[in-house]
Structure formats: structure tokens, C-alpha cells
Design an enzyme around this catalytic site. Structure first.
Site, short mmCIF file in Angstrom:
data_model
loop_
_atom_site.label_atom_id
_atom_site.label_comp_id
_atom_site.label_asym_id
_atom_site.label_seq_id
_atom_site.Cartn_x
_atom_site.Cartn_y
_atom_site.Cartn_z
N GLU A 1 98.13 57.41 56.20
CA GLU A 1 99.37 56.78 56.63
C GLU A 1 100.57 57.70 56.37
OE1 GLU A 1 98.58 52.01 56.54
OE2 GLU A 1 99.24 52.91 54.65
N GLN B 1 95.90 43.23 48.80
CA GLN B 1 95.22 42.01 49.21
C GLN B 1 94.47 41.36 48.06
OE1 GLN B 1 91.78 40.63 52.49
NE2 GLN B 1 92.30 42.79 52.24
#
Length: 401
Positions: free
Chosen positions: A168, A316
Site C-alpha cells: 500500500e 479487524q
């Protein structure tokens, strides 16, 4: 009777969600909740790569504690945890000692360089908001320096690690460098970004078709991807790599390390039994032998029963752990059954690949391109909604797809 004290350490995903859950479920007279954090804000680690490249202002990655939690029912202490007195139920900070009845440890991670020579001295790490901003400033200074030095190494960036953060960062940087070249009147063909991965593939958590799509996208952005390439050392002017037993030197003005994390150094150096700063917790995320201490996020070692390996640390799983601990503590304070043990619900993973692009899997659906980007932004907005409601989403959310 005095209220029991719940002490939470760190304003990361785990502790923020634990406190949010406790405030929803407990009455004000059932517990005193204290949060000790170095800062008065939570920063979204999933956005740090954007801060490091300059595509997102640092302030946008911050969620101030008062924006998410009920400060009438929370005491925030801005301090740094440096140790524990486990037998005395106390936490030691730089400025004091704090007692607790129940403790939630969510101190986050430290970079893991695996003892690679020079990596701690010369490589930059995307490990905090401050460090992300330092990377941005360093790259900009290197590009400005090129105007005087004419040394193309000033325009080269080596990213060590082909996981989510490395990929990323590399893809986001490729887009941002184009703007930087235009601003400084630098030939856009001169900068070079290399993503170095020791394994056979980048993004090993994805299936091969999605990996191939990610590589294709990176190459279109101008990022060179090197797999099966081991970083053996880092120097003040680049890295030494090994491929099939042969070593060579790669020069660059900037080296960014994203290839490993461990639990927080405070845990690694504490009296808690741990492995690389991670505490192997029981089925209810408690420290074995001490039912009053819970661990969430990067400091918790939780095994994946399907492959008998630890779950990778992600926002998460940390947020799910935080919510779980909040519910379990509520039951404990009310003398109720603990309920079912913690089970991680893996809803997938999405990797952004620059503006309006990405790859990943969400709820069983394979995603790429605009769809992946949309879901990535939706995930970020959902987190903001869960801790701060619609107001925080409107203030900090992402709506450009």
C-alpha cells in the site's frame, strides 16, 4: 462500596472498542474506567501509509479520544507505560503508579527487524503517526536535495516487505511522486521505487490471481517488485540483498522497513511470559493464571485453529477482541456466566493500490479495481461509525471512490 477500576493501556483499536463496549453496557456506578495513552488520540494504523506518502494529512488519521468516547465516564491519563507490578495489581508509568482491579493491555506493536544488520539504524518504519510524518518529510527533502546533488539515489526508495503495509505504501508513493516531480520540475522517469519481498509472492494472504493483479498494478505505477529477495543488511546508502545465494548492493536515498512487527517492547521486557512481546492468552483473552488481566491487539497471541498458527495482527481482529473483552468484563462485574469463548470472524482483507484501485476479498467475494477501493473505504468508515457514530464518519470518513 467502591467501584472496581478497569484500567486500559493504549488508545489502539482494541482498547478503544473495549471502552466503547463497556460504556454502552455498564451503568456509570458499576465501574471506573481509566485509559492511559501516550496521546489524547487514536490513530488509524491502516491509514499510516497514506500519511507517510503525503496523500493524507496526519490530522485526518487521528481520532481524538473525546470524539469517540464518553469523557464523563472516562478518565484519560496522557502518560507512557514503562512496566508492571503484577503481584500488586499496578501499572508503572513515567509519571506515576496506577492500581487496577481489571487490566486491558492494548499497547500496540514495535517494529521487528529480526536482527538484520543496520536496519534499526538506517531504515525508516511506518510504526506511528510521528514516524509516518518523518518518512514524508525525509522523502521530500531527498527530492529537494536532488536539485543540488543531481544524485539519482536521492530519488530512489526501497520498500522492504511485500505485505499489506509495504504494498500500500509503495503504490501510494508512486502516485504521490508524480506530483512531487511536477512541483520540483524533476524528470518523472528518474525516481525509482522497489518493493523487496523475501517470499515467493507479495500479499501472501491472497490467492494467486489477486496477487498477479496487484503485481500488474504496481508495475503500471512504476514500482519494481522483487520476490525471493532477502535483505541481509541496511546501510546509510541502501541495502544489501541476497538472491539465490549471491549478494549485491542496492543504493537508495530512502529505505522503508515494513517486513515485520512484534508486540510492544514494554511487554517483551516485562515479567509476563511472552514471545516477541506477545502474550499467549486463554480462550477469553486473559493472561493465563491471572483472570483480571486481558490482552488485545498486537500484544495478544491468539492461535488460528485451522492452521495452528497465530492470527496476523490486524485492526479487524483487534477491534473484535476489544468488543469481546468489553462484553466479558460486563458479565464478570455482574456475576454472570462468561459465555462463549473468543472466535475471530475473518471478514476478509483488502489492499489499496493507489488512488481508486485495489485487490482483496470481503465476505467471500473477490475484489479488484474500483470495487476493492470502494470496499476499503467502506471498511474505514465502518470503524469510524462503530466508535464515533455518524458525526465522526462525516468528519473523518472517506467518500471519494
Amino acid at each position: 462500596m467502591t467501584k472496581p477500576t478497569i484500567l486500559a493501556l493504549g488508545a489502539g483499536y482494541g482498547c478503544m472498542m473495549a471502552i466503547k463496549t463497556l460504556q454502552k453496557k455498564l451503568r456509570a456506578d458499576e465501574a471506573e474506567i481509566i485509559l492511559i495513552s501516550k496521546h489524547n488520540y487514536h490513530f488509524q494504523t491502516t491509514l499510516l501509509h497514506e500519511v507517510a506518502t503525503g496523500t493524507l494529512p496526519g490530522e485526518r488519521a487521528k481520532v481524538y479520544v473525546h470524539e469517540a468516547l464518553d469523557m464523563k465516564r472516562l478518565t484519560l491519563i496522557e502518560d507512557e507505560v514503562i512496566g508492571f507490578k503484577k503481584e500488586a495489581n499496578q501499572v508503572i508509568t513515567r509519571n506515576g503508579i496506577y492500581d487496577y482491579d481489571y487490566l486491558i493491555i492494548g499497547l500496540g506493536f514495535s517494529p521487528e527487524t529480526f536482527g538484520i544488520e543496520g536496519m534499526d539504524d538506517y531504515a525508516m518504519k511506518i510504526s506511528s503517526l510521528d514516524r509516518a510524518l518523518m518518512i514524508k518529510e525525509h522523502i521530500e527533502k531527498r527530492f529537494q536535495n536532488y536539485l543540488v546533488s543531481k544524485d539519482t539515489n536521492d530519488l530512489k526508495v526501497i520498500v522492504c516487505g511485500g505485505g499489506l503495509t509495504g504494498v500500500e505504501f509503495a503504490s501510494d508513493l508512486a502516485n504521490q511522486i508524480k506530483n512531487l516531480c511536477e512541483e520540483l520540475n524533476i524528470d518523472a522517469s528518474l525516481p525509482e521505487i522497489v518493493c523487496v519481498e523475501a517470499g515467493p509472492n507479495i500479499l501472501p494472504m491472497l490467492e494467486q490471481k489477486l496477487i498477479d493483479e496487484a503485481v500488474k498494478r504496481l508495475e503500471l505505477l512504476g514500482v519494481r517488485v522483487l520476490t525471493n529477495t532477502f535483505v541481509k543488511a541496511c546501510t546509510d546508502h541502501g541495502v544489501i540483498v541476497e538472491v539465490q545465494g549471491e549478494k549485491s548492493e542496492m543504493n537508495a536515498g530512502t529505505v522503508v522497513w515494513t517486513a515485520g512487527v512484534r508486540g510492544h517492547d514494554v511487554i517483551a521486557n516485562s515479567e509476563f511470559q511472552n514471545s516477541r512481546g506477545k502474550i499467549a492468552v486463554d480462550d477469553y483473552l486473559r493472561v493465563p493464571g491471572d483472570e483480571h488481566i486481558f490482552v488485545v491487539g498486537d500484544c495478544a497471541l491468539v492461535m488460528d485453529p485451522e492452521c495452528n498458527r497465530p492470527f496476523p495482527p490486524t485492526a479487524q481482529i483487534a477491534s473484535q477482541q476489544g468488543e469481546f473483552v468489553g462484553k466479558v468484563l460486563t458479565r464478570i462485574l455482574r456475576n454472570e456466566s462468561l459465555g462463549e469463548s473468543f472466535v475471530f470472524q475473518n471478514r476478509g482483507v483488502v489492499c489499496s493500490l493507489g488512488y481508486n484501485n485495489g485487490v482483496g476479498v470481503a465476505l467471500g467475494f473477490k475484489l479488484k479495481g474500483h470495487n476493492a477501493s470502494f470496499i476499503k473505504n467502506t471498511i474505514e468508515n465502518k470503524w469510524l461509525l462503530s466508535i464515533g457514530g455518524p458525526t465522526l464518519v462525516m468528519k473523518k470518513g472517506k467518500f471519494k471512490f
